[in-house]
Motif scaffolding. Structure first.
Motif, mmCIF file in Angstrom:
data_model
loop_
_atom_site.group_PDB
_atom_site.id
_atom_site.type_symbol
_atom_site.label_atom_id
_atom_site.label_comp_id
_atom_site.label_asym_id
_atom_site.label_seq_id
_atom_site.Cartn_x
_atom_site.Cartn_y
_atom_site.Cartn_z
ATOM 1 N N LEU A 138 0.813 -1.220 0.000
ATOM 2 C CA LEU A 138 0.000 0.000 0.000
ATOM 3 C C LEU A 138 0.841 1.261 0.000
ATOM 4 N N ASP A 139 2.167 1.106 0.142
ATOM 5 C CA ASP A 139 3.061 2.256 0.225
ATOM 6 C C ASP A 139 3.268 2.842 -1.174
ATOM 7 N N ARG A 140 2.712 4.029 -1.391
ATOM 8 C CA ARG A 140 2.819 4.678 -2.694
ATOM 9 C C ARG A 140 3.858 5.783 -2.708
ATOM 10 N N SER A 141 4.757 5.798 -1.731
ATOM 11 C CA SER A 141 5.775 6.847 -1.670
ATOM 12 C C SER A 141 6.684 6.759 -2.892
ATOM 13 N N GLY A 142 7.029 7.927 -3.424
ATOM 14 C CA GLY A 142 7.889 7.968 -4.603
ATOM 15 C C GLY A 142 7.195 7.537 -5.882
ATOM 16 N N ASP A 143 5.884 7.536 -5.863
ATOM 17 C CA ASP A 143 5.120 7.147 -7.050
ATOM 18 C C ASP A 143 5.553 5.779 -7.591
ATOM 19 N N SER A 144 5.812 4.866 -6.689
ATOM 20 C CA SER A 144 6.245 3.540 -7.106
ATOM 21 C C SER A 144 5.070 2.786 -7.725
ATOM 22 N N SER A 145 5.389 1.953 -8.704
ATOM 23 C CA SER A 145 4.363 1.165 -9.372
ATOM 24 C C SER A 145 4.015 -0.051 -8.521
ATOM 25 N N LEU A 146 2.926 -0.717 -8.905
ATOM 26 C CA LEU A 146 2.528 -1.925 -8.192
ATOM 27 C C LEU A 146 3.608 -2.996 -8.304
ATOM 28 N N GLY A 147 4.252 -3.084 -9.467
ATOM 29 C CA GLY A 147 5.327 -4.058 -9.636
ATOM 30 C C GLY A 147 6.484 -3.797 -8.679
ATOM 31 N N ASP A 148 6.855 -2.509 -8.491
ATOM 32 C CA ASP A 148 7.916 -2.170 -7.555
ATOM 33 C C ASP A 148 7.523 -2.537 -6.128
ATOM 34 N N ARG A 149 6.274 -2.274 -5.773
ATOM 35 C CA ARG A 149 5.825 -2.595 -4.418
ATOM 36 C C ARG A 149 5.797 -4.104 -4.187
ATOM 37 N N LEU A 150 5.405 -4.855 -5.218
ATOM 38 C CA LEU A 150 5.419 -6.307 -5.104
ATOM 39 C C LEU A 150 6.842 -6.828 -4.906
ATOM 40 N N ARG A 151 7.807 -6.250 -5.632
ATOM 41 C CA ARG A 151 9.197 -6.677 -5.482
ATOM 42 C C ARG A 151 9.715 -6.363 -4.087
ATOM 43 N N ARG A 152 9.366 -5.194 -3.550
ATOM 44 C CA ARG A 152 9.782 -4.844 -2.179
ATOM 45 C C ARG A 152 9.143 -5.787 -1.177
ATOM 46 N N TRP A 153 7.882 -6.093 -1.398
ATOM 47 C CA TRP A 153 7.172 -7.010 -0.483
ATOM 48 C C TRP A 153 7.798 -8.395 -0.508
ATOM 49 N N ARG A 154 8.061 -8.913 -1.707
ATOM 50 C CA ARG A 154 8.682 -10.235 -1.812
ATOM 51 C C ARG A 154 10.084 -10.232 -1.207
ATOM 52 N N GLY A 155 10.848 -9.168 -1.483
ATOM 53 C CA GLY A 155 12.206 -9.085 -0.955
ATOM 54 C C GLY A 155 12.233 -9.034 0.563
ATOM 55 N N GLN A 156 11.358 -8.232 1.156
ATOM 56 C CA GLN A 156 11.326 -8.114 2.610
ATOM 57 C C GLN A 156 10.830 -9.405 3.254
ATOM 58 N N THR A 157 9.825 -10.019 2.648
ATOM 59 C CA THR A 157 9.304 -11.276 3.193
ATOM 60 C C THR A 157 10.367 -12.366 3.142
ATOM 61 N N TRP A 158 11.081 -12.454 2.026
ATOM 62 C CA TRP A 158 12.138 -13.465 1.902
ATOM 63 C C TRP A 158 13.256 -13.208 2.910
ATOM 64 N N PHE A 159 13.627 -11.941 3.090
ATOM 65 C CA PHE A 159 14.678 -11.608 4.057
ATOM 66 C C PHE A 159 14.251 -11.997 5.463
ATOM 67 N N ASP A 160 12.988 -11.764 5.803
ATOM 68 C CA ASP A 160 12.505 -12.060 7.151
ATOM 69 C C ASP A 160 12.416 -13.563 7.416
ATOM 70 N N MET A 161 12.055 -14.334 6.382
ATOM 71 C CA MET A 161 11.760 -15.749 6.612
ATOM 72 C C MET A 161 12.948 -16.680 6.392
ATOM 73 N N LYS A 162 13.919 -16.303 5.574
ATOM 74 C CA LYS A 162 14.933 -17.272 5.154
ATOM 75 C C LYS A 162 15.814 -17.745 6.308
ATOM 76 N N GLY A 163 16.111 -16.853 7.256
ATOM 77 C CA GLY A 163 16.888 -17.273 8.409
ATOM 78 C C GLY A 163 16.130 -18.253 9.279
ATOM 79 N N GLN A 164 14.830 -18.013 9.454
ATOM 80 C CA GLN A 164 14.001 -18.907 10.253
ATOM 81 C C GLN A 164 13.871 -20.276 9.594
#
Length: 315
Positions: A138-164
């Motif tokens: 939902l973060d629209r800062s910097g006029d990011s596209s939905l694709g950019d937000r999806l990539r950030r979401w996937r990247g952050q989720t992977w970073f959070d879960m991979k160690g666990q």
């Protein structure tokens, strides 16, 4: 117990820790076993989280898992150790710690569940962290596209879960070893047939054994051998690049060890693989015990020489 070599649990009964058996008594027992199984999974998640955050607890968990495997050797253990063995079954991440009511799963089903357990936890962690990070979509800062937000979401989720996920795989590593080795170990019965030591109702190298054997070989290559090798190469690479300060999801693999022994966690993983190999491949109880004693004594000598931990109290 029922079946060949009394390897199964009779219908209408359930067990806890493969030691205590109770008769199923209707819907109450069925609901109770479901709650107990869910409680066991939550206990595993809690142990994984605590062991990742507290070095002493992680070392204690590894010690208890080694003790649990040694306790599985068919030696003349004192009957009073039954309760201790039940507790060790919990920390050993055995999927049949509590069997469902009214019909327990057979050894073949338990084999597949145990091997795919890390993938199940990966899905769970991905769902949990993905739902926590949904605000990134939902973060629209910097006029990011939905694709950019999806990539950030996937990247952050992977970073959070991979160690666990890696931590959970390491914690349950010895069970993967036991199941993988056990799926390739046959035993000749009194009728002259060869049956799996892991699942005595399955005849070796025919029918249902083939997919188990193929999967076991894949897991031996990718997990049993690949995991400690990968940990060794990763930690050595961190030292070679002098990249030990920057926080990362896998810092639990090396941040407790001296720089000269930064790869030590891979050795702890190998130790459990060797004990699992002795348990599943060697049939003679006294030879099992003697081999395990020699291996553990050798690791004690190596540890006493290296003293690999930064914290002297852990050494």
């Amino acid at each position: 117990r029922t079946g060949r070599m009394c390897a199964g649990v009779a219908e209408g009964w359930f067990n806890v820790g493969s030691v205590f058996f109770f008769r199923c008594s209707g819907a109450g027992s069925e609901a109770g076993t479901v709650i107990a199984i869910l409680g066991t999974v939550l206990a595993w998640l809690g142990m994984n989280q605590l062991s990742s955050n507290y070095d002493a607890l992680d070392m204690a968990l590894l010690f208890l898992q080694i003790t649990g495997m040694v306790a599985a050797f068919p030696l003349r253990w004192h009957p009073n150790l039954s309760l201790l063995n039940t507790v060790l079954g919990l920390v050993n991440f055995e999927v049949d710690f509590v069997s469902p009511c009214p019909k327990a799963l057979d050894a073949e089903a338990l084999f597949y569940i145990q091997l795919f357990l890390p993938l199940m936890f990966a899905v769970g962690y991905g769902t949990w962290y993905g739902s926590r990070n949904w605000l990134l979509l939902l973060d629209r800062s910097g006029d990011s596209s939905l694709g950019d937000r999806l990539r950030r979401w996937r990247g952050q989720t992977w970073f959070d879960m991979k160690g666990q996920v890696l931590s959970m795989t390491i914690v349950g590593y010895h069970q993967i070893c036991l199941k993988s080795f056990g799926a390739l170990k046959c035993k000749t019965m009194q009728d002259g047939g060869d049956y799996l030591k892991l699942a005595p109702e399955i005849e070796c190298w025919s029918g249902r054994h083939w997919p188990m054997a193929v999967l076991a070989v894949i897991y031996i290559i990718l997990i049993v051998v690949g995991l400690p090798l990968g940990v060794f190469l990763y930690t050595r690479g961190k030292r070679t690049r002098n990249d030990l300060v920057r926080a990362c999801a896998f810092d639990f693999l090396y941040d407790r060890y001296e720089v000269d022994w930064i790869w030590w966690h891979s050795l702890l993983i190998v130790r459990r693989a060797i004990i699992a190999f002795i348990l599943m491949v060697i049939d003679t109880p006294m030879l099992q015990g003697a081999s395990a004693a020699v291996v553990l004594a050798a690791f004690i000598v190596i540890h006493s020489h290296a003293q690999p931990f930064i914290d002297d109290s852990l050494d």
